[in-house]
Scaffold this motif. Structure first.
Motif, PDB file in Angstrom:
ATOM      1  N   VAL A   1      42.117  -0.349 -16.913  1.00 44.88           N
ATOM      2  CA  VAL A   1      43.234  -0.030 -16.022  1.00 44.88           C
ATOM      3  C   VAL A   1      44.351  -1.046 -16.243  1.00 44.88           C
ATOM      4  CG1 VAL A   1      43.952   0.175 -13.611  1.00 44.88           C
ATOM      5  CG2 VAL A   1      41.691   1.003 -14.320  1.00 44.88           C
ATOM      6  N   PRO A   2      45.554  -0.574 -16.580  1.00 42.31           N
ATOM      7  CA  PRO A   2      46.661  -1.521 -16.770  1.00 42.31           C
ATOM      8  C   PRO A   2      47.008  -2.227 -15.459  1.00 42.31           C
ATOM      9  CG  PRO A   2      47.376   0.758 -17.165  1.00 42.31           C
ATOM     10  CD  PRO A   2      45.938   0.800 -16.771  1.00 42.31           C
ATOM     11  N   GLY A   3      47.628  -3.372 -15.597  1.00 38.18           N
ATOM     12  CA  GLY A   3      48.057  -4.075 -14.393  1.00 38.18           C
ATOM     13  C   GLY A   3      47.891  -5.574 -14.475  1.00 38.18           C
ATOM     14  N   PHE A   4      47.014  -6.040 -15.363  1.00 37.25           N
ATOM     15  CA  PHE A   4      46.861  -7.481 -15.483  1.00 37.25           C
ATOM     16  C   PHE A   4      47.923  -8.020 -16.426  1.00 37.25           C
ATOM     17  CE2 PHE A   4      45.353 -11.254 -17.736  1.00 37.25           C
ATOM     18  CZ  PHE A   4      45.215 -12.102 -16.652  1.00 37.25           C
ATOM     19  N   ARG A   5      48.570  -9.083 -15.969  1.00 36.13           N
ATOM     20  CA  ARG A   5      49.537  -9.798 -16.803  1.00 36.13           C
ATOM     21  C   ARG A   5      49.225 -11.273 -16.697  1.00 36.13           C
ATOM     22  NH1 ARG A   5      55.479  -7.497 -16.023  1.00 36.13           N
ATOM     23  NH2 ARG A   5      55.751  -9.351 -17.280  1.00 36.13           N
ATOM     24  N   GLY A   6      49.170 -11.915 -17.831  1.00 33.89           N
ATOM     25  CA  GLY A   6      48.917 -13.343 -17.801  1.00 33.89           C
ATOM     26  C   GLY A   6      48.182 -13.796 -19.042  1.00 33.89           C
ATOM     27  N   ASN A   7      48.020 -15.105 -19.140  1.00 27.63           N
ATOM     28  CA  ASN A   7      47.320 -15.729 -20.250  1.00 27.63           C
ATOM     29  C   ASN A   7      46.271 -16.662 -19.656  1.00 27.63           C
ATOM     30  OD1 ASN A   7      46.449 -17.312 -22.381  1.00 27.63           O
ATOM     31  ND2 ASN A   7      48.476 -17.515 -23.291  1.00 27.63           N
ATOM     32  N   PRO A   8      45.052 -16.169 -19.429  1.00 31.33           N
ATOM     33  CA  PRO A   8      44.039 -16.995 -18.782  1.00 31.33           C
ATOM     34  C   PRO A   8      43.747 -18.303 -19.519  1.00 31.33           C
ATOM     35  CG  PRO A   8      43.334 -14.717 -18.826  1.00 31.33           C
ATOM     36  CD  PRO A   8      44.578 -14.804 -19.669  1.00 31.33           C
ATOM     37  N   PHE A   9      43.719 -18.270 -20.844  1.00 31.33           N
ATOM     38  CA  PHE A   9      43.409 -19.502 -21.563  1.00 31.33           C
ATOM     39  C   PHE A   9      44.466 -20.572 -21.305  1.00 31.33           C
ATOM     40  CE2 PHE A   9      43.623 -22.439 -25.108  1.00 31.33           C
ATOM     41  CZ  PHE A   9      42.344 -22.969 -25.037  1.00 31.33           C
ATOM     42  N   ALA A  10      45.724 -20.191 -21.312  1.00 33.61           N
ATOM     43  CA  ALA A  10      46.799 -21.166 -21.089  1.00 33.61           C
ATOM     44  C   ALA A  10      46.645 -21.861 -19.738  1.00 33.61           C
ATOM     45  CB  ALA A  10      48.161 -20.487 -21.193  1.00 33.61           C
ATOM     46  N   LYS A  11      46.148 -21.149 -18.746  1.00 31.57           N
ATOM     47  CA  LYS A  11      45.945 -21.747 -17.424  1.00 31.57           C
ATOM     48  C   LYS A  11      44.776 -22.735 -17.420  1.00 31.57           C
ATOM     49  CE  LYS A  11      49.017 -19.341 -15.091  1.00 31.57           C
ATOM     50  NZ  LYS A  11      50.154 -19.940 -14.460  1.00 31.57           N
ATOM     51  N   HIS A  12      43.797 -22.492 -18.274  1.00 34.29           N
ATOM     52  CA  HIS A  12      42.614 -23.347 -18.307  1.00 34.29           C
ATOM     53  C   HIS A  12      42.740 -24.517 -19.282  1.00 34.29           C
ATOM     54  CE1 HIS A  12      41.086 -19.716 -16.404  1.00 34.29           C
ATOM     55  NE2 HIS A  12      40.128 -20.459 -15.906  1.00 34.29           N
ATOM     56  N   ALA A  13      43.610 -24.390 -20.268  1.00 35.81           N
ATOM     57  CA  ALA A  13      43.720 -25.400 -21.328  1.00 35.81           C
ATOM     58  C   ALA A  13      43.964 -26.821 -20.802  1.00 35.81           C
ATOM     59  CB  ALA A  13      44.786 -24.995 -22.344  1.00 35.81           C
ATOM     60  N   PRO A  14      44.807 -27.026 -19.795  1.00 34.29           N
ATOM     61  CA  PRO A  14      45.050 -28.411 -19.365  1.00 34.29           C
ATOM     62  C   PRO A  14      43.959 -29.005 -18.458  1.00 34.29           C
ATOM     63  CG  PRO A  14      46.593 -26.906 -18.285  1.00 34.29           C
ATOM     64  CD  PRO A  14      45.744 -26.087 -19.208  1.00 34.29           C
ATOM     65  N   LEU A  15      42.994 -28.200 -18.072  1.00 37.94           N
ATOM     66  CA  LEU A  15      41.968 -28.675 -17.141  1.00 37.94           C
ATOM     67  C   LEU A  15      40.964 -29.584 -17.837  1.00 37.94           C
ATOM     68  CD1 LEU A  15      41.243 -25.321 -15.271  1.00 37.94           C
ATOM     69  CD2 LEU A  15      42.843 -27.137 -14.620  1.00 37.94           C
ATOM     70  N   LYS A  16      40.431 -30.517 -17.085  1.00 36.02           N
ATOM     71  CA  LYS A  16      39.390 -31.402 -17.598  1.00 36.02           C
ATOM     72  C   LYS A  16      38.039 -30.743 -17.345  1.00 36.02           C
ATOM     73  CE  LYS A  16      41.953 -35.621 -17.304  1.00 36.02           C
ATOM     74  NZ  LYS A  16      43.023 -35.930 -16.457  1.00 36.02           N
ATOM     75  N   ILE A  17      37.667 -29.854 -18.268  1.00 40.12           N
ATOM     76  CA  ILE A  17      36.429 -29.105 -18.134  1.00 40.12           C
ATOM     77  C   ILE A  17      35.659 -29.150 -19.445  1.00 40.12           C
ATOM     78  CG2 ILE A  17      37.127 -27.593 -16.241  1.00 40.12           C
ATOM     79  CD1 ILE A  17      38.027 -25.519 -18.245  1.00 40.12           C
ATOM     80  N   GLY A  18      34.352 -29.097 -19.311  1.00 44.30           N
ATOM     81  CA  GLY A  18      33.482 -29.148 -20.476  1.00 44.30           C
ATOM     82  C   GLY A  18      32.359 -28.143 -20.364  1.00 44.30           C
ATOM     83  N   PRO A  19      31.383 -28.253 -21.244  1.00 39.34           N
ATOM     84  CA  PRO A  19      30.291 -27.278 -21.278  1.00 39.34           C
ATOM     85  C   PRO A  19      29.570 -27.105 -19.945  1.00 39.34           C
ATOM     86  CG  PRO A  19      30.206 -28.698 -23.210  1.00 39.34           C
ATOM     87  CD  PRO A  19      31.272 -29.251 -22.309  1.00 39.34           C
ATOM     88  N   GLU A  20      29.382 -28.195 -19.216  1.00 45.28           N
ATOM     89  CA  GLU A  20      28.666 -28.087 -17.948  1.00 45.28           C
ATOM     90  C   GLU A  20      29.428 -27.239 -16.930  1.00 45.28           C
ATOM     91  OE1 GLU A  20      31.280 -31.711 -17.587  1.00 45.28           O
ATOM     92  OE2 GLU A  20      30.105 -30.776 -19.154  1.00 45.28           O
TER      93      GLU A  20
END
Length: 127
Positions: A56-75
């Motif tokens: 279904v159309p309607g999503f706009r955005g770049n999820p990776f770009a939002k997560h890239a600056p976060l301090k997150i790892g495998p855990e």
């Protein structure tokens, strides 16, 4: 138990999943630090999963770009997937439920791989 059939079902799992995320001691703080308007975030996620599962159309955005600056790892990704699977399995079964879990796993793998490469190599852990 039922199949995921509509946006209403998506709202059930997204709402419950992010309630778990907000309470989680590992990944909750990552989200609380960045998200000011939870309802807006949830609306984007409803649209994302509606597009991912039903086309279904309607999503706009770049999820990776939002997560890239976060301090997150495998855990963080492991915990995110654990909570996601628990939530889906608590309410749903069937082909679309399996597809939702598969897409979440693929997304987590791709995000983590890209984040690690940004940090200097696929073997480097992001912190």
């Amino acid at each position: 138990m039922k199949e995921i059939e509509s946006i209403d079902d998506i709202k059930i799992f997204v709402d419950e999943f992010y309630e778990k995320v907000r309470r989680d001691e590992l990944i909750g703080p990552v989200f609380w630090e960045k998200i000011e308007d939870w309802q807006h975030h949830l609306e984007k996620l409803y649209a994302f999963w509606n597009a991912a599962l039903f086309g279904v159309p309607g999503f706009r955005g770049n999820p990776f770009a939002k997560h890239a600056p976060l301090k997150i790892g495998p855990e963080h990704f492991e915990r995110w997937l654990k909570l996601f699977h628990e939530t889906i399995d608590h309410h749903f079964e069937g082909q679309i439920a399996v597809e939702a879990k598969n897409r979440a796993e693929l997304m987590a793998f791709m995000f983590l791989s890209r984040l690690q490469k940004m940090e200097g190599g696929a073997d480097k852990v992001v912190y």
